[in-house]
Structure formats: C-alpha cells, structure tokens
Design a protein around this motif. Structure first.
Motif, mmCIF file in Angstrom:
data_model
loop_
_atom_site.group_PDB
_atom_site.id
_atom_site.type_symbol
_atom_site.label_atom_id
_atom_site.label_comp_id
_atom_site.label_asym_id
_atom_site.label_seq_id
_atom_site.Cartn_x
_atom_site.Cartn_y
_atom_site.Cartn_z
ATOM 1 N N ILE A 149 0.870 -1.184 0.000
ATOM 2 C CA ILE A 149 0.000 0.000 0.000
ATOM 3 C C ILE A 149 0.904 1.229 0.000
ATOM 4 C CG2 ILE A 149 -1.868 1.193 1.194
ATOM 5 C CD1 ILE A 149 -2.535 -1.447 2.575
ATOM 6 N N PRO A 150 1.030 1.927 -1.111
ATOM 7 C CA PRO A 150 1.989 3.039 -1.181
ATOM 8 C C PRO A 150 1.621 4.236 -0.308
ATOM 9 C CG PRO A 150 0.705 2.861 -3.212
ATOM 10 C CD PRO A 150 0.376 1.656 -2.409
ATOM 11 N N SER A 151 0.327 4.490 -0.135
ATOM 12 C CA SER A 151 -0.095 5.669 0.626
ATOM 13 C C SER A 151 0.027 5.427 2.122
ATOM 14 C CB SER A 151 -1.546 6.029 0.293
ATOM 15 O OG SER A 151 -2.078 6.928 1.248
ATOM 16 N N PRO A 152 0.820 6.234 2.853
ATOM 17 C CA PRO A 152 0.939 6.053 4.311
ATOM 18 C C PRO A 152 -0.408 6.154 5.029
ATOM 19 C CG PRO A 152 2.652 7.527 3.496
ATOM 20 C CD PRO A 152 1.695 7.313 2.358
ATOM 21 N N SER A 153 -1.237 7.107 4.569
ATOM 22 C CA SER A 153 -2.530 7.292 5.223
ATOM 23 C C SER A 153 -3.424 6.079 5.010
ATOM 24 C CB SER A 153 -3.216 8.549 4.667
ATOM 25 O OG SER A 153 -4.476 8.734 5.277
ATOM 26 N N ARG A 154 -3.467 5.592 3.780
ATOM 27 C CA ARG A 154 -4.299 4.427 3.489
ATOM 28 C C ARG A 154 -3.774 3.189 4.213
ATOM 29 N NH1 ARG A 154 -4.690 1.391 -2.036
ATOM 30 N NH2 ARG A 154 -6.214 -0.187 -1.494
ATOM 31 N N ARG A 155 -2.460 3.089 4.325
ATOM 32 C CA ARG A 155 -1.850 1.964 5.025
ATOM 33 C C ARG A 155 -2.233 1.985 6.509
ATOM 34 N NH1 ARG A 155 2.968 2.656 3.107
ATOM 35 N NH2 ARG A 155 3.824 3.872 4.832
ATOM 36 N N PHE A 156 -2.218 3.163 7.091
ATOM 37 C CA PHE A 156 -2.575 3.313 8.505
ATOM 38 C C PHE A 156 -4.022 2.901 8.743
ATOM 39 C CE2 PHE A 156 -4.416 6.124 11.801
ATOM 40 C CZ PHE A 156 -3.693 5.696 12.902
ATOM 41 N N PHE A 157 -4.929 3.395 7.900
ATOM 42 C CA PHE A 157 -6.340 3.074 8.097
ATOM 43 C C PHE A 157 -6.651 1.625 7.733
ATOM 44 C CE2 PHE A 157 -6.757 7.750 7.998
ATOM 45 C CZ PHE A 157 -7.457 7.902 9.188
ATOM 46 N N SER A 158 -5.881 1.037 6.825
ATOM 47 C CA SER A 158 -6.058 -0.386 6.529
ATOM 48 C C SER A 158 -5.686 -1.223 7.748
ATOM 49 C CB SER A 158 -5.189 -0.798 5.336
ATOM 50 O OG SER A 158 -5.605 -0.149 4.160
ATOM 51 N N MET A 159 -4.622 -0.813 8.439
ATOM 52 C CA MET A 159 -4.202 -1.520 9.641
ATOM 53 C C MET A 159 -5.277 -1.422 10.725
ATOM 54 S SD MET A 159 -0.920 -0.739 12.105
ATOM 55 C CE MET A 159 -1.600 0.841 12.602
ATOM 56 N N LEU A 160 -5.779 -0.225 10.973
ATOM 57 C CA LEU A 160 -6.805 -0.053 12.000
ATOM 58 C C LEU A 160 -8.113 -0.717 11.592
ATOM 59 C CD1 LEU A 160 -6.340 3.612 13.280
ATOM 60 C CD2 LEU A 160 -5.366 1.501 14.164
ATOM 61 N N GLY A 161 -8.385 -0.726 10.289
ATOM 62 C CA GLY A 161 -9.634 -1.309 9.805
ATOM 63 C C GLY A 161 -9.754 -2.787 10.106
ATOM 64 N N THR A 162 -8.628 -3.489 10.154
ATOM 65 C CA THR A 162 -8.676 -4.924 10.447
ATOM 66 C C THR A 162 -9.104 -5.184 11.886
ATOM 67 O OG1 THR A 162 -6.355 -4.968 11.118
ATOM 68 C CG2 THR A 162 -6.829 -5.389 8.793
ATOM 69 N N LEU A 163 -9.038 -4.165 12.723
ATOM 70 C CA LEU A 163 -9.366 -4.331 14.136
ATOM 71 C C LEU A 163 -10.766 -3.835 14.471
ATOM 72 C CD1 LEU A 163 -5.926 -3.046 15.476
ATOM 73 C CD2 LEU A 163 -6.606 -5.421 15.082
ATOM 74 N N VAL A 164 -11.567 -3.531 13.446
ATOM 75 C CA VAL A 164 -12.891 -2.967 13.667
ATOM 76 C C VAL A 164 -13.841 -3.969 14.316
ATOM 77 C CG1 VAL A 164 -13.954 -3.592 11.441
ATOM 78 C CG2 VAL A 164 -14.623 -1.470 12.579
ATOM 79 N N GLY A 165 -13.468 -5.255 14.297
ATOM 80 C CA GLY A 165 -14.313 -6.264 14.931
ATOM 81 C C GLY A 165 -14.618 -5.946 16.384
ATOM 82 N N GLY A 166 -13.680 -5.312 17.075
ATOM 83 C CA GLY A 166 -13.920 -4.936 18.469
ATOM 84 C C GLY A 166 -15.065 -3.963 18.596
#
Length: 748
Positions: A394-411
């Motif tokens: 994922i080249p975009s730092p912002s998109r990479r950050f939100f992709s990482m947090l998005g995987t934890l949305v199950g909580g």
C-alpha cells in the motif's frame, strides 16, 4: 376529576368550555349546567361529587373490564352500557376526541384515575390475569436468528455451578477467578473460534462474536479478559501478522498458554493513534528493532492483561529505518518470562482499583531500549528487509494506517453487542421486579404494581423498545462486517463507529434507569445493578471514545456527500435538486405536519420518512455550515471544530436512521402473527419516543407543529400501556441463563 385537587385554572376552564360548546348533540340547557359546574363560584359540592362517584362505581359494576381504560374510554363504555349497546351521540368520534383532549390537557394519567375511581380489586385481579400475546421462545428466534447452537452452548456453560456469579471484596481474588473462567472457555475452544483450522480454530468469526455477545450476561470482567486475550491480542496476530506469526503464536494464544496484551493507548495520546510517541528503530547490523518509551506520557496505559498475567504484548510504535519515519506499525514484544517476571527493559505498573471491571488486570508498560527480532514486526501491510529497506503493498501512508486499523474494527462490532446484553439483563431484572413490587393505591384496594404506573412504563418500556431495535441493527452490522469487501470496508467501519457510540450510550442510560426504577433494591450489590453500572461505564470510551467515533462517522458522511456531488453530471445535479425539493414539499405539507390521527402516528412509513428527513437535512445543513466558514477563509480544521456539535447531531441522525431502517426490515421478514404485531408496536414506540426526544429539532425545521408533538407524546403513552402486558415476556425472550439473573429482590 377536574375538581379533584380543588383547583381548576382559567386556561383549563376555557378549554373545557370550548369543547362543550362545540358538541352539537348537547342541549343548550345541558351546556349551561356544565358551564355552571366549571365556575369556581358554583362548583359541585362535596356531596354532589360523592353522589357521582357512587353512581360511577355502581354503573361500572356491571362492566367487564378487559384492559386498562382511560377516563374517556371508561365514560364512553358507561354511556354504551346505559344505552344498552345502542349508538348514542356522546359516543361519536368528535365527542371521543374532545374527551381525550380534555383528559390530556388536565394532565391526567387516565387509566390510573379510572382505576382509582372504580376502587375495584377485581380490576387489579383481571389486569394480573392478562397474558402476553406471543411465545417468548418464538420471539427469541427473532432476537437470535443465527449461531443459535453456539449461543445455547455458552448459556449452558454459564448455568454451570462453576460459573456462579460472585461478589468480590478482594481484587486479587476477582482476577484469579476471572483467569480461571477464561481458561475454562479456552478449554472449550471458544477463544480460537475465529483462528485458522491449522491453529486449532474454525475460521468462524460469527461464532466468536456470538460467544462474546452471550458472555455479556455474565461477569463483565470475564467478557473483557476474553476479548483482550483472544480478540485484541490474538486478533492482532491474526489480522496484522502473516503465516509465520500464525504458526508460531496462534495455537498458544487460543489455548491461553500465551497470555497477551494489546498495547496501543498511551497516556499522552488516547484516541490519537497516529501520533503515539513510542518508537521502534531498526538496526540492520543486528537485524533488531529497538522499542523505546521516550517520556512518561508515552507509557502504554490501561492495558488489559498487563498488570498480572500477560507475557507478550502487541505494541504499536512509530517505525524508523534508514533515517526515515514510516508511521505507526505493530510489533510483538515479550514482556515477562515463564515465571511471570518482567523482562529486562520492561517496567510494568498496576493501574490498581478501578470504577469497575476489577477482575481485569489493567497496567502501564514502559520500554527502555528493548530489542526484538526483525521478524516480530507484524508485517501484513508492510515489511522491513534485513538491510533495512522498507516495503509495502500500500503506497499511501494514510491508506496503510487506516487499513491496519480497519482490520481491528471487529472490536467495535463486538463491544456494543455485549453492552446490549448487559442492557437486556438490567431490563429483565427491573421489569420482573416491577411486575411484582406494589406501591401506593386507592383506599381499601390492593396497592398498585409498579409496572401499572405510566411513569414506570415509560422509564422501562421505551429503552426496551430501543434494545429490540438496536439488536436488529447490530446483527445487520455483524452480517456486513463478516461479509465485507474492500469496496465497502470504510462504510462498515463508519457504521461500527456510529452504532458502538449510540448503543453503548444507551446501555449506560438504560442500566441507570433500571437501577432507579428498583429504588433501594437496585442499590444493593446482590441485585447486580451496581456491577452492571460500574462495569459497563467504560464501554463508552474503550474501543474508541464515543464522541470521537461520532466525529469519524460525520467525516465519512461528509466525504460521501462531497463525492456524490463530485461524480454528478449536470442533469444528475438537476435531478438531485428536484428530488430534494419534492421531499421537502411532501414532508412539510401542512396536512402531514398537522396530522395527529393515531393510525398516521403509528404508520411505519411516517416514521421512516421522518428519520430520513432528519438524516438528510442534518447532513446538508452541516455541509452548508462548513462550506460557509471555509469560503470565509477559515481553516478547514477550525471550521470542523466550530461545527462539532452539529456534526455529532448529524452522525446520530444517520445512525438512528440505520437502526430504524433495519428494525423495520427485520420485522418485515417475520411471518404474520402475534410476534410480528408486538414487534411493530415496539418499532412504533422506538420511533415515536425518538421523535419525542428530538422534537426540538423537528419543530425548529418545521416538520412538527406543537399539536402533533403533543399527539406523539400521547401515542407514546398509549403504546406503553399496550406493551405493559407483553413486558415480562419480552424480557424472558432474551433467554438469559438463570444463574446470571440471581437477585435477592426477585426471591420469594
């Protein structure tokens, strides 16, 4: 009744006079007589009032009272009885409406005044004989349509004596018991349900969520410990790591052989994950990351499993390699040895006694130049090569950050589901208590049940209706989460944020209302409200502070709104403007704004249209506010801060609209019958009580007139009266394990 308190105000007298004059079926002499009785100088004597009371009781003695009746209904029934069933002018729709308006204007709790007038114990006995119109077992199928087998297994275990709820006075004993319970759940394989089969799981996130939701009926410290170990810590390894991490750690995590922590929050940064200060510098010569806490404000704080049991932590830190900063990434950092001693460079403090959840060992962790292997970077979204080269798909730092947090949305999906379970438990206890506890009553008659008082019905049945609505909405969110794609992931994240906020706030308010509704009994620890209130209080701030989450929802809605216009061609824009104008004309039509017919007020289409109007107008209004400020030269960040309250209100409208829409859809899927009829009443109560709560906004935007607002309040009261006889069955339908409902106030 008008003279019951010996005072009749000029406004009340004038209003009743107008109603009397408007009745064409009354003779002029009758109108004059009634007018005289309304004059304080010629008010009926106590003897006259007593004669009327005797007449009412004598006439009513021959009536079969099948339901609670308002004064208007009682009077009309007596008129029909006197006329031997033949139609009379005083039972015309106009007369009925006038009587109801008088009753409302006098501020009378009609069915209570009716019962007191009659003074009949028989009325009370007949009310007690009222039975719910539906089967709680059938209603449970609506509430729990999926994962029923898994839910029943958990309920069966929670009914085992080993899971007997206890009142702990020592924090250490509580923590030890919670760990023991958690190990018993792990032994069932339930912590690993969503892990791959190769690591002892079933690849079944839906089953894991069902377990988590059901644990909300038990000690909530167990729920949180379970979630930290298997959801947050194990989930971070699963969703942020790759095959090497799965093979090395997940089986041990799922068996609770490797207790772990989720170390994201810092004292100085709270919800602002992007700017956390913990660092992870990569050294190519040793192929290690150096994890460091640069100052006290960067300590990882409030970390579950840290103070006592955790041996490893998923640590979020700013990654540096080759002299460049690459933002927040997650690392696996051992924090204790096999004997439970902190490792070199690790400082752990116990957060100590908390407002609630004292069975969870929350702690603070600091790192002093702690070295970990390069392979301990959870590298699903980015990796560092042995020579220090950084790479990411994922080249975009912002998109990479939100992709990482998005995987934890199950909580954020699981927490409101468990919070709703706690709400159900509180309502079950409070409503069953109100159906047996008596207080006050007419002289010479049995005291009234708490649940027969209108105020008690409103404080318990309105939140009950919203629990049913939220249940449907949260299960729809869970379905979308389980089936999400890359295209709709951001929408699911927004819904999860909004529903987590609205639902957990409702949990807090509902438990408090239930505690108060049980009076002193609710204050006793043995009746569970103390633990429920203390343990759920933090639900509003963990997995994201609710106010911050609603701001995320608002930003997402504004982005979608902007994108919608950006993608529109000229004729699309014209069509949108035309549609908005049509909606405004339709919804603000005086015939709609002033319509107080009960059939209209209970119409699901009216509710849906009102909520959609609330959402769309809130969105366009806040967009205009922001644009105006930015056009005037205000910085976009400052403009956002300046409009925060409007943004929160818009996010709430969007979320509540989602709740109502999916409650309606869930009801529409039900077969015709008693269950569906009761659900439709609950939906109407949820919708109308929300309109009542938000009537300031709706009146401000011209959607409601005062007359209709008052009519909505009357209809809310009417729905509460009708649902009173269903109330106990509605909470029994939750099917909460009996051992989870032990309360001294319900014994005997």
């Amino acid at each position: 009744v008008a003279w019951a308190d010996e005072v009749l105000s000029p406004t009340e007298m004038e209003m009743i006079q107008q109603k009397i004059k408007a009745q064409p079926w009354l003779a002029e002499a009758e109108k004059q007589q009634l007018a005289q009785w309304l004059d304080p100088a010629h008010a009926p004597s106590p003897q006259q009032l007593n004669q009327w009371l005797k007449y009412i009781r004598h006439t009513a003695a021959g009536m079969k009272l099948q339901k609670r009746q308002s004064l208007a209904e009682l009077g009309l029934e007596m008129a029909r009885l006197r006329a031997e069933g033949a139609p009379t002018p005083c039972t015309s729709p106009e007369a009925c409406h006038a009587l109801e308006e008088i009753e409302t204007a006098l501020g009378i709790i009609g069915h209570e005044a009716s019962r007191q007038l009659l003074g009949q114990a028989e009325v009370e006995r007949e009310l007690q004989q009222l039975r719910a119109s539906f089967s709680p077992e059938e209603m449970n199928h609506f509430l729990e349509p999926e994962q029923r087998e898994m839910r029943n297994k958990v309920k069966h275990l929670l009914n085992d004596p080993a899971f007997e709820l206890q009142q702990f006075t020592e924090m250490e004993a509580h923590r030890e018991q919670v760990l023991r319970w958690c190990r018993q759940l792990a032994a069932q394989g339930w912590g690993a349900l969503h892990y791959p089969q190769e690591q002892g799981g079933r690849d079944d996130m839906g089953a894991y969520m069902a377990v988590f939701e059901t644990l909300g009926y038990h000690d909530l410290s167990l729920l949180v410990k379970f979630g930290v170990q298997f959801g947050l810590f194990g989930g971070s390894v699963l969703w942020l790591g790759t095959a090497r991490h799965h093979r090395q750690y997940l089986a041990e995590v799922g068996k609770l052989e490797l207790p772990g922590c989720f170390a994201m929050t810092e004292e100085g940064h709270g919800s602002n994950v992007r700017d956390i200060a913990t660092t992870a510098h990569y050294e190519p010569q040793t192929q290690e990351f150096v994890i460091h806490t640069p100052d006290p404000s960067a300590r990882k704080t409030y970390i579950g499993n840290a103070a006592r049991d955790g041996r490893m932590a998923t640590v979020f830190a700013q990654l540096y390699t080759g002299g460049e900063a690459y933002g927040v990434h997650a690392f696996l950092v051992p924090i204790r040895d096999a004997e439970g001693r902190p490792l070199p460079g690790i400082t752990i403090e116990d957060c100590g006694l908390k407002l609630g959840l004292n069975g969870v060992d929350n702690g603070r962790i600091s790192f002093e130049q702690v070295r970990i292997p390069r392979e301990n970077l959870l590298n699903r979204f980015a990796d560092v090569a042995p020579d220090g080269a950084y790479s990411s798909p994922i080249p975009s730092p912002s998109r990479r950050f939100f992709s990482m947090l998005g995987t934890l949305v199950g909580g954020r999906v699981c927490v409101p589901l468990a919070g709703l379970s706690a709400s159900k438990k509180a309502l079950n206890l409070a409503i069953r208590y109100a159906a047996r506890r008596r207080q006050f009553g007419p002289e010479g008659a049995p005291e009234s049940l708490l649940l027969d008082y209108q105020t008690h019905q409103r404080r318990l049945l309105i939140p009950l209706a919203k629990v049913y609505a939220l249940q449907a909405a949260l299960h729809e969110l869970a379905r979308r989460f389980l089936n999400r794609s890359e295209e709709d992931a951001r929408e699911v994240e927004g819904l999860a944020a909004g529903l987590k906020a609205v639902s957990t706030w409702h949990t807090t308010a509902t438990i408090q209302a239930c505690r108060e509704a049980c009076g002193g009994a609710g204050y006793l620890a043995e009746n569970q409200f103390a633990a429920l209130r203390a343990d759920t209080d933090v639900f509003t701030t963990f997995e994201g502070d609710n106010t911050v989450l609603l701001q995320l929802v608002a930003k997402g809605r504004l982005s979608a709104f902007k994108r919608q216009f950006h993608d529109m061609k000229f004729f699309d824009l014209l069509r949108y403007v035309s549609e908005q104008a049509t909606v405004a004309i339709t919804e603000l039509n005086p015939l709609v704004v002033r319509n107080i017919d009960p059939a209209h007020l209970r119409d699901a289409d009216f509710h849906a249209a009102a909520f959609q109007y609330w959402e769309s107008v809130s969105l366009s209004a806040v967009a205009r506010r922001l644009k105006k400020r930015i056009d005037q030269g205000m910085d976009s960040y400052d403009a956002f801060i300046d409009c925060q309250q409007h943004l929160l209100e818009m996010a709430q409208a969007y979320t509540e609209c989602f709740v109502l829409t999916h409650f309606h859809q869930a009801i529409a899927r039900q077969e015709e019958g008693p269950v569906k009829e009761v659900l439709q009443k609950l939906a109407a109560l949820y919708a109308l009580s929300t309109l009542e709560q938000q009537r300031g906004w709706f009146q401000e935007f011209g959607y409601l007139e005062g007359r209709k607002s008052k009519a909505i309040q009357r209809e809310v009261n009417a729905l509460c009266r009708e649902l009173r006889q269903e109330a106990v069955a509605l909470v029994e339908a939750f099917d909460i394990p009996a051992r989870c409902l032990k309360a001294g106030m319900l014994q005997g």
